[in-house]
Motif scaffolding. Structure first.
Motif, PDB file in Angstrom:
ATOM      1  N   ARG A 145      46.334  46.287  20.607  1.00 19.10           N
ATOM      2  CA  ARG A 145      46.265  47.472  19.751  1.00 19.10           C
ATOM      3  C   ARG A 145      47.502  48.311  20.013  1.00 19.10           C
ATOM      4  O   ARG A 145      47.766  48.695  21.163  1.00 19.10           O
ATOM      5  CB  ARG A 145      44.998  48.287  20.023  1.00 19.10           C
ATOM      6  CG  ARG A 145      44.758  49.349  18.924  1.00 19.10           C
ATOM      7  CD  ARG A 145      43.482  50.108  19.165  1.00 19.10           C
ATOM      8  NE  ARG A 145      43.710  51.232  20.063  1.00 19.10           N
ATOM      9  CZ  ARG A 145      42.733  51.968  20.567  1.00 19.10           C
ATOM     10  NH1 ARG A 145      41.479  51.682  20.307  1.00 19.10           N
ATOM     11  NH2 ARG A 145      43.013  52.981  21.366  1.00 19.10           N
ATOM     12  N   THR A 146      48.244  48.576  18.979  1.00 18.57           N
ATOM     13  CA  THR A 146      49.520  49.266  19.143  1.00 18.57           C
ATOM     14  C   THR A 146      49.330  50.783  19.194  1.00 18.57           C
ATOM     15  O   THR A 146      48.242  51.310  18.935  1.00 18.57           O
ATOM     16  CB  THR A 146      50.472  48.923  17.980  1.00 18.57           C
ATOM     17  OG1 THR A 146      49.937  49.489  16.766  1.00 18.57           O
ATOM     18  CG2 THR A 146      50.625  47.416  17.826  1.00 18.57           C
ATOM     19  N   ALA A 147      50.432  51.472  19.502  1.00 17.71           N
ATOM     20  CA  ALA A 147      50.416  52.941  19.550  1.00 17.71           C
ATOM     21  C   ALA A 147      50.072  53.535  18.192  1.00 17.71           C
ATOM     22  O   ALA A 147      49.594  54.674  18.119  1.00 17.71           O
ATOM     23  CB  ALA A 147      51.779  53.449  20.019  1.00 17.71           C
ATOM     24  N   GLN A 148      50.311  52.771  17.126  1.00 16.21           N
ATOM     25  CA  GLN A 148      49.988  53.261  15.777  1.00 16.21           C
ATOM     26  C   GLN A 148      48.541  52.997  15.398  1.00 16.21           C
ATOM     27  O   GLN A 148      48.108  53.331  14.286  1.00 16.21           O
ATOM     28  CB  GLN A 148      50.947  52.625  14.759  1.00 16.21           C
ATOM     29  CG  GLN A 148      52.371  53.102  14.931  1.00 16.21           C
ATOM     30  CD  GLN A 148      53.323  52.543  13.891  1.00 16.21           C
ATOM     31  OE1 GLN A 148      54.483  52.333  14.171  1.00 16.21           O
ATOM     32  NE2 GLN A 148      52.850  52.305  12.680  1.00 16.21           N
ATOM     33  N   GLY A 149      47.779  52.360  16.293  1.00 16.41           N
ATOM     34  CA  GLY A 149      46.357  52.160  16.054  1.00 16.41           C
ATOM     35  C   GLY A 149      46.000  50.861  15.368  1.00 16.41           C
ATOM     36  O   GLY A 149      44.825  50.616  15.077  1.00 16.41           O
ATOM     37  N   ASN A 150      46.986  49.982  15.115  1.00 19.63           N
ATOM     38  CA  ASN A 150      46.704  48.690  14.489  1.00 19.63           C
ATOM     39  C   ASN A 150      46.377  47.652  15.559  1.00 19.63           C
ATOM     40  O   ASN A 150      47.009  47.620  16.614  1.00 19.63           O
ATOM     41  CB  ASN A 150      47.902  48.216  13.672  1.00 19.63           C
ATOM     42  CG  ASN A 150      48.229  49.171  12.545  1.00 19.63           C
ATOM     43  OD1 ASN A 150      47.325  49.717  11.910  1.00 19.63           O
ATOM     44  ND2 ASN A 150      49.509  49.401  12.301  1.00 19.63           N
TER      45      ASN A 150
END
Length: 294
Positions: free
Chosen positions: A165-170
């Protein structure tokens, strides 16, 4: 009768000698321009060498090292100092040193490798994997740096589903781990932006570090002395390292801010690799009322 000393003829600038060698004899004005051009080139080259291998100047915009180093959001009020880049060519950093190093503040994706798990999962170029404000999550663990990501992957047993899960929430499912030990093994390509940080070195490779009741213990021994006479905070759920006994891996260092209540440091993101060490602060030049050797 004594001979008169003949006045030595001044040699033309090197750039002019090259011009004469190739048959060009510039006039007086152009000769002066070329001479000054040579001076500027030499000065810029020397400055670049000094900044690359000898010293560099930095300032601290936060209070993470207060009271040792004063920080301020305004560049005009923050401590500004020169960093000695030579010392660590001759000795290794040791616990208690104040150390300047490069730290990752952004990990951002590039185009995924064709046919890789990352491409199949739909990971796009330009996405923020992790930043100093928002971590990525891997196997349920918050990770801020490439080293932390890869150490987490390497620690997982074969067959473990890898979800990022990335910092952008994906969130991206990268399949099951087989022999992969790094994020790049799954086809994730990325670029990293780093800036200079300054912290105190607490523990080196092979040592075990833990914060207990505001004090630091390395290999079970409490660190004593003025350099470690600070209250180290350990009760934040975001802390990942040093709360339980934590082994510093080979080739890495564990760093903390002196003002740990206001410091983004090793408790969050783990360890500093040897290759990112810059040097030692040695001369504070601003503000003037704090000028002096550090």
């Amino acid at each position: 009768m004594s001979k008169k000393r003949q006045k030595k003829e001044k040699k033309p600038a090197y750039i002019l000698r090259i011009a004469h060698h190739y048959g060009w004899k510039p006039g007086r004005v152009m000769s002066e321009i070329l001479e000054w051009t040579e001076v500027i080139i030499v000065a810029v080259g020397l400055a670049a060498l000094i900044m690359s291998f000898v010293t560099v100047r930095m300032h601290v915009p936060t209070d993470s090292m207060y009271p040792t180093i004063n920080g301020d959001p305004s560049i005009f009020k923050a401590d500004s100092f020169f960093v000695d880049r030579i010392t660590y060519y001759f000795r290794n950093p040791k616990p208690g040193d104040i150390v300047v190093f490069r730290h990752e503040i952004v990990i951002r994706t590039k185009a995924s490798i064709e046919g890789s798990p990352a491409e199949q999962a739909g990971m796009q170029a330009g996405e923020y994997i992790a930043t100093d404000q928002a971590p990525a999550y891997l196997a349920g663990r918050a990770v801020f740096t490439e080293a932390a990501i890869n150490q987490t992957i390497a620690s997982l047993p074969a067959g473990t589903p890898i979800s990022l899960r990335t910092a952008q929430g994906n969130s991206y499912s990268l399949g099951q781990k087989t022999s992969e030990t790094t994020l790049e093994d799954f086809g994730v390509r990325f670029k990293i932006k780093k800036i200079m940080y300054v912290k105190r070195l607490i523990a080196v490779a092979g040592q075990t570090v833990q914060i207990r009741n505001g004090d630091i213990y390395v290999d079970g021994e409490k660190l004593e002395g003025e350099r470690f006479n600070h209250d180290y905070v350990s009760n934040d759920v975001r802390f990942q390292y040093g709360i339980e006994p934590t082994l510093v891996p080979e080739g890495y260092y564990f760093m903390l801010g002196d003002n740990s209540a206001d410091s983004f440091d090793g408790r969050y993101w783990g360890f500093v690799p040897q290759k990112d060490i810059v040097g030692v602060p040695y001369l504070r030049v601003w503000p003037l009322n704090r000028f002096g050797v550090m």
